[in-house]
Design a protein around this motif. Structure first.
Motif, PDB file in Angstrom:
ATOM      1  N   HIS A   1     -13.424  15.714  23.814  1.00  9.10           N
ATOM      2  CA  HIS A   1     -13.861  17.002  23.286  1.00  9.10           C
ATOM      3  C   HIS A   1     -12.860  18.120  23.574  1.00  9.10           C
ATOM      4  O   HIS A   1     -12.881  19.169  22.912  1.00  9.10           O
ATOM      5  CB  HIS A   1     -15.234  17.379  23.849  1.00  9.10           C
ATOM      6  N   ILE A   2     -11.983  17.911  24.549  1.00  7.60           N
ATOM      7  CA  ILE A   2     -10.970  18.927  24.884  1.00  7.60           C
ATOM      8  C   ILE A   2     -10.075  19.205  23.685  1.00  7.60           C
ATOM      9  O   ILE A   2      -9.609  20.337  23.487  1.00  7.60           O
ATOM     10  CB  ILE A   2     -10.129  18.479  26.098  1.00  7.60           C
ATOM     11  N   LEU A   3      -9.843  18.202  22.853  1.00  8.86           N
ATOM     12  CA  LEU A   3      -8.987  18.395  21.673  1.00  8.86           C
ATOM     13  C   LEU A   3      -9.535  19.499  20.775  1.00  8.86           C
ATOM     14  O   LEU A   3      -8.777  20.281  20.205  1.00  8.86           O
ATOM     15  CB  LEU A   3      -8.870  17.094  20.878  1.00  8.86           C
ATOM     16  N   ALA A   4     -10.849  19.563  20.642  1.00 13.13           N
ATOM     17  CA  ALA A   4     -11.475  20.567  19.779  1.00 13.13           C
ATOM     18  C   ALA A   4     -11.412  21.970  20.365  1.00 13.13           C
ATOM     19  O   ALA A   4     -11.620  22.952  19.646  1.00 13.13           O
ATOM     20  CB  ALA A   4     -12.924  20.182  19.500  1.00 13.13           C
ATOM     21  N   SER A   5     -11.104  22.081  21.655  1.00 13.91           N
ATOM     22  CA  SER A   5     -11.084  23.396  22.298  1.00 13.91           C
ATOM     23  C   SER A   5      -9.693  24.015  22.362  1.00 13.91           C
ATOM     24  O   SER A   5      -9.555  25.151  22.813  1.00 13.91           O
ATOM     25  CB  SER A   5     -11.642  23.273  23.723  1.00 13.91           C
ATOM     26  N   LEU A   6      -8.673  23.287  21.927  1.00 13.14           N
ATOM     27  CA  LEU A   6      -7.309  23.819  21.973  1.00 13.14           C
ATOM     28  C   LEU A   6      -7.129  24.825  20.832  1.00 13.14           C
ATOM     29  O   LEU A   6      -7.158  24.457  19.653  1.00 13.14           O
ATOM     30  CB  LEU A   6      -6.296  22.676  21.853  1.00 13.14           C
ATOM     31  N   PRO A   7      -6.921  26.102  21.139  1.00 14.34           N
ATOM     32  CA  PRO A   7      -6.981  27.165  20.120  1.00 14.34           C
ATOM     33  C   PRO A   7      -5.877  27.118  19.067  1.00 14.34           C
ATOM     34  O   PRO A   7      -6.085  27.591  17.946  1.00 14.34           O
ATOM     35  CB  PRO A   7      -6.896  28.449  20.949  1.00 14.34           C
ATOM     36  N   HIS A   8      -4.710  26.561  19.394  1.00 12.12           N
ATOM     37  CA  HIS A   8      -3.602  26.577  18.454  1.00 12.12           C
ATOM     38  C   HIS A   8      -3.202  25.188  17.956  1.00 12.12           C
ATOM     39  O   HIS A   8      -2.128  25.026  17.385  1.00 12.12           O
ATOM     40  CB  HIS A   8      -2.381  27.263  19.089  1.00 12.12           C
ATOM     41  N   LEU A   9      -4.072  24.227  18.154  1.00  7.96           N
ATOM     42  CA  LEU A   9      -3.765  22.873  17.705  1.00  7.96           C
ATOM     43  C   LEU A   9      -3.800  22.805  16.181  1.00  7.96           C
ATOM     44  O   LEU A   9      -4.846  23.005  15.563  1.00  7.96           O
ATOM     45  CB  LEU A   9      -4.766  21.876  18.301  1.00  7.96           C
ATOM     46  N   THR A  10      -2.658  22.544  15.586  1.00  7.04           N
ATOM     47  CA  THR A  10      -2.568  22.489  14.123  1.00  7.04           C
ATOM     48  C   THR A  10      -2.118  21.125  13.607  1.00  7.04           C
ATOM     49  O   THR A  10      -2.314  20.816  12.427  1.00  7.04           O
ATOM     50  CB  THR A  10      -1.582  23.557  13.600  1.00  7.04           C
ATOM     51  N   VAL A  11      -1.521  20.307  14.472  1.00  8.83           N
ATOM     52  CA  VAL A  11      -1.079  18.970  14.073  1.00  8.83           C
ATOM     53  C   VAL A  11      -1.623  17.963  15.073  1.00  8.83           C
ATOM     54  O   VAL A  11      -1.348  18.060  16.273  1.00  8.83           O
ATOM     55  CB  VAL A  11       0.459  18.867  14.018  1.00  8.83           C
ATOM     56  N   LEU A  12      -2.412  17.014  14.589  1.00  7.84           N
ATOM     57  CA  LEU A  12      -2.970  15.975  15.447  1.00  7.84           C
ATOM     58  C   LEU A  12      -2.787  14.628  14.772  1.00  7.84           C
ATOM     59  O   LEU A  12      -3.192  14.433  13.630  1.00  7.84           O
ATOM     60  CB  LEU A  12      -4.461  16.239  15.703  1.00  7.84           C
ATOM     61  N   LYS A  13      -2.161  13.706  15.491  1.00 10.63           N
ATOM     62  CA  LYS A  13      -1.955  12.361  14.960  1.00 10.63           C
ATOM     63  C   LYS A  13      -2.669  11.354  15.853  1.00 10.63           C
ATOM     64  O   LYS A  13      -2.449  11.302  17.061  1.00 10.63           O
ATOM     65  CB  LYS A  13      -0.465  12.038  14.875  1.00 10.63           C
ATOM     66  N   LEU A  14      -3.537  10.564  15.237  1.00  5.85           N
ATOM     67  CA  LEU A  14      -4.292   9.536  15.935  1.00  5.85           C
ATOM     68  C   LEU A  14      -4.153   8.219  15.180  1.00  5.85           C
ATOM     69  O   LEU A  14      -3.881   8.213  13.978  1.00  5.85           O
ATOM     70  CB  LEU A  14      -5.763   9.925  16.039  1.00  5.85           C
ATOM     71  N   ASP A  15      -4.385   7.108  15.882  1.00  8.53           N
ATOM     72  CA  ASP A  15      -4.308   5.809  15.222  1.00  8.53           C
ATOM     73  C   ASP A  15      -5.632   5.065  15.370  1.00  8.53           C
ATOM     74  O   ASP A  15      -6.663   5.667  15.683  1.00  8.53           O
ATOM     75  CB  ASP A  15      -3.126   4.996  15.771  1.00  8.53           C
ATOM     76  N   ASP A  16      -5.614   3.746  15.181  1.00  6.17           N
ATOM     77  CA  ASP A  16      -6.857   2.971  15.167  1.00  6.17           C
ATOM     78  C   ASP A  16      -7.416   2.701  16.566  1.00  6.17           C
ATOM     79  O   ASP A  16      -8.418   2.023  16.703  1.00  6.17           O
ATOM     80  CB  ASP A  16      -6.633   1.645  14.426  1.00  6.17           C
ATOM     81  N   TYR A  17      -6.777   3.242  17.599  1.00  7.81           N
ATOM     82  CA  TYR A  17      -7.350   3.189  18.941  1.00  7.81           C
ATOM     83  C   TYR A  17      -8.304   4.363  19.170  1.00  7.81           C
ATOM     84  O   TYR A  17      -9.134   4.321  20.085  1.00  7.81           O
ATOM     85  CB  TYR A  17      -6.249   3.210  20.005  1.00  7.81           C
ATOM     86  N   ALA A  18      -8.195   5.394  18.357  1.00  6.03           N
ATOM     87  CA  ALA A  18      -9.006   6.601  18.550  1.00  6.03           C
ATOM     88  C   ALA A  18     -10.518   6.357  18.460  1.00  6.03           C
ATOM     89  O   ALA A  18     -11.273   6.971  19.229  1.00  6.03           O
ATOM     90  CB  ALA A  18      -8.579   7.686  17.560  1.00  6.03           C
ATOM     91  N   PRO A  19     -11.009   5.502  17.549  1.00  7.02           N
ATOM     92  CA  PRO A  19     -12.468   5.289  17.498  1.00  7.02           C
ATOM     93  C   PRO A  19     -13.058   4.728  18.784  1.00  7.02           C
ATOM     94  O   PRO A  19     -14.265   4.808  18.987  1.00  7.02           O
ATOM     95  CB  PRO A  19     -12.630   4.283  16.342  1.00  7.02           C
ATOM     96  N   ILE A  20     -12.223   4.172  19.642  1.00  4.93           N
ATOM     97  CA  ILE A  20     -12.699   3.650  20.919  1.00  4.93           C
ATOM     98  C   ILE A  20     -13.274   4.776  21.767  1.00  4.93           C
ATOM     99  O   ILE A  20     -14.321   4.626  22.403  1.00  4.93           O
ATOM    100  CB  ILE A  20     -11.548   2.953  21.681  1.00  4.93           C
ATOM    101  N   TRP A  21     -12.611   5.927  21.769  1.00  5.56           N
ATOM    102  CA  TRP A  21     -12.975   7.011  22.689  1.00  5.56           C
ATOM    103  C   TRP A  21     -13.385   8.315  22.010  1.00  5.56           C
ATOM    104  O   TRP A  21     -13.823   9.244  22.669  1.00  5.56           O
ATOM    105  CB  TRP A  21     -11.811   7.301  23.630  1.00  5.56           C
ATOM    106  N   LEU A  22     -13.269   8.378  20.704  1.00  2.00           N
ATOM    107  CA  LEU A  22     -13.564   9.619  19.974  1.00  2.00           C
ATOM    108  C   LEU A  22     -14.982   9.579  19.406  1.00  2.00           C
ATOM    109  O   LEU A  22     -15.385   8.593  18.791  1.00  2.00           O
ATOM    110  CB  LEU A  22     -12.556   9.774  18.832  1.00  2.00           C
TER     111      LEU A  22
END
Length: 251
Positions: free
Chosen positions: A59-80
């Motif tokens: 959830h910390i990713l959603a709180s970063l105020p200036h995050l404009t580029v995020l790259k995730l792969d097929d491991y992300a559904p494990i923890w997201l």
């Protein structure tokens, strides 16, 4: 631009000395990463997380105020989780849509196999049986031939996609276990060696290993009098059905 790239680290925690100076963060490792370490990185605008099953506090990713580029792969559904994913407007729509479908499917599987109020032992047992019944090990991915190597690489690139299709190798077994364990509230992480990966879950104050890949074999491996032997007459379900799963060498 101040960048931090971490690949294959053995460290499971770190502190950023000047968090407001960090603009770019890239991470790829099987170590445990608690994203709280980024909570004060107020100028972080580019994050890349790949081949990393042990991410905590997404959830910390959603709180970063200036995050404009995020790259995730097929491991992300494990923890997201779905709520965090839906709030990430910095993720491209194609990736977001595919991840959402996988997260939905994982959520459904977890909720269908056992209640969150069950004991840790009951949850581990339910996950083990579900994965063993759901997945088939692809023996074609074993070996040193180019075709086998390429097949294994493919399974490692899309661990959840292939696990949900019902076929794979150790990475698919272990990643699916991690994903379901996270959803059922188990304190767990995924470990790795040079050519294998398995799971650990904390029960009774200590972590214990569970190797679902090696449990899901046409035979059960048992330990008796400190010696390992093969029981060729029974598969693993015999021991679960008789409440003797603790005898399984990989459980």
């Amino acid at each position: 631009t101040t960048s931090l790239r971490i690949y294959g680290t053995l460290f499971d925690s770190f502190n950023i000395k000047n968090p407001s100076n960090l603009n770019f963060f890239s991470y790829s490792s099987f170590s445990i990463l608690d994203l709280n370490c980024l909570s004060n990185c107020t100028n972080l605008f580019n994050v890349n997380i790949s081949v990393s099953p042990n991410i905590k506090n997404s959830h910390i990713l959603a709180s970063l105020p200036h995050l404009t580029v995020l790259k995730l792969d097929d491991y992300a559904p494990i923890w997201l989780d779905k709520e965090t994913l839906n709030s990430l407007n910095c993720l491209d729509e194609e990736t977001k849509t595919s991840l959402l479908l996988e997260i939905d499917e994982l959520d459904k599987i977890a909720s269908s196999i056992i209640s969150k109020s069950a004991s840790d032992t009951e949850k581990i047992r339910a996950i083990t049986l579900n994965i063993s019944n759901r997945l088939e090990y692809d023996l074609n991915a074993n070996g040193t031939e180019e075709e086998a190597i390429n097949l294994a690489i493919g399974y490692n690139m899309t661990p959840i996609v292939d696990a949900l299709k019902g076929k794979g190798v150790c990475i698919n077994y272990a990643c699916l276990f991690t994903a379901l364990a996270n959803r059922l509230g188990l304190d767990n992480y995924q470990d790795i060696s040079t050519n294998h990966t398995w799971n650990l879950v904390k029960t009774n104050g200590a972590y214990k290993g569970y190797d679902i890949t090696n449990i899901d074999l046409p035979y059960a491996v048992l330990e008796s009098n400190n010696e390992i032997y093969f029981n060729l007459e029974s598969d693993y379900t015999t021991f679960f059905n008789t409440n003797q799963e603790e005898q399984l060498y990989f459980y």
